[in-house]
Motif scaffolding. Structure first.
Motif, PDB file in Angstrom:
ATOM      1  N   GLN A 193      59.529   0.770  48.289  1.00 36.93           N
ATOM      2  CA  GLN A 193      58.216   1.054  47.718  1.00 36.93           C
ATOM      3  C   GLN A 193      57.117   0.597  48.662  1.00 36.93           C
ATOM      4  O   GLN A 193      56.096   1.282  48.819  1.00 36.93           O
ATOM      5  N   ARG A 229      56.304   3.170  51.143  1.00 36.65           N
ATOM      6  CA  ARG A 229      55.487   4.250  50.587  1.00 36.65           C
ATOM      7  C   ARG A 229      54.034   3.816  50.434  1.00 36.65           C
ATOM      8  O   ARG A 229      53.117   4.605  50.678  1.00 36.65           O
ATOM      9  N   ASP A 285      51.227   7.001  50.357  1.00 33.73           N
ATOM     10  CA  ASP A 285      51.763   7.876  49.314  1.00 33.73           C
ATOM     11  C   ASP A 285      51.664   7.255  47.931  1.00 33.73           C
ATOM     12  O   ASP A 285      51.691   7.948  46.922  1.00 33.73           O
ATOM     13  N   ARG A 286      51.529   5.925  47.867  1.00 34.81           N
ATOM     14  CA  ARG A 286      51.566   5.223  46.582  1.00 34.81           C
ATOM     15  C   ARG A 286      50.727   3.953  46.662  1.00 34.81           C
ATOM     16  O   ARG A 286      50.594   3.348  47.720  1.00 34.81           O
TER      17      ARG A 286
END
Length: 200
Positions: free
Chosen positions: A69, A72, A77-78
């Motif tokens: 995560q 990302r 992206d996040r």
């Protein structure tokens, strides 16, 4: 405030806070964060409505998941937050902006709450907090929230935070525990110009 022509910033500071909550960054090197992440993804209620692409079943796979995560997040992206009690710092759940589309300034909201924190309005307060932050500080224009048809609790959270129901997406989510079968999804959304509901 981000202007129309600016792109959302990756991992901006400060961490959002309000409604008795503080949204903090997850730390894959923190044993406490990894343990909380594992408990969230192992929770039967989470698994009833969500199907991770890679199973998280122990501390090792939980740490790997948090590290993935973080990649990302670094890529833009996040943006992901650990939802905590503002006074005690106790982890209550998770909320994130996923699949951030920078040109159209759109993202998909996802969240979960740990079992012991349910029934206290945590999801509603966290969603209200991250929504305001996404529009006023992160520069997004539209936030989407999808949940499996039948997930009435998530539907109520969306509605209380002003996310209007926009329709049903056929076969848009995996069935619980399966990667070879699909179920329908209710799509809710808010845009930056929508009125902000009062959330307690």
């Amino acid at each position: 405030m981000v202007s129309v022509n600016e792109q959302p910033t990756v991992n901006p500071a400060p961490e959002p806070h309000g409604h008795g909550l503080r949204l903090r960054r997850w730390d894959a090197e923190s044993d406490a964060d990894v343990a909380a992440w594992l408990r969230g993804l192992e929770d039967p209620e989470f698994r009833r409505w969500n199907t991770p692409l890679k199973p998280v079943t122990d501390l090792g796979s939980a740490r790997d998941s948090l590290r993935a995560q973080a990649v990302r997040v670094a890529s833009g992206d996040r943006v992901s937050f650990r939802v905590t009690d503002a006074d005690t710092g106790t982890t209550l759940g998770q909320i994130s902006l996923n699949t951030i589309e920078r040109v159209m300034r759109v993202a998909r909201v996802g969240y979960w709450v740990l079992p012991e924190a349910r029934g206290q309005g945590v999801a509603v307060r966290a969603l209200a907090l991250v929504t305001r932050w996404a529009f006023t500080e992160f520069g997004l224009h539209r936030l989407e929230l999808g949940h499996a048809v039948g997930h009435e609790a998530s539907c109520r959270v969306a509605e209380r935070c002003g996310y209007a129901y926009e329709g049903t997406l056929r076969g848009a989510m995996f069935e619980a525990g399966r990667l070879d079968a699909f179920r329908d999804v209710h799509l809710h959304a808010r845009i930056a110009t929508d009125p902000e509901p009062a959330v307690k």
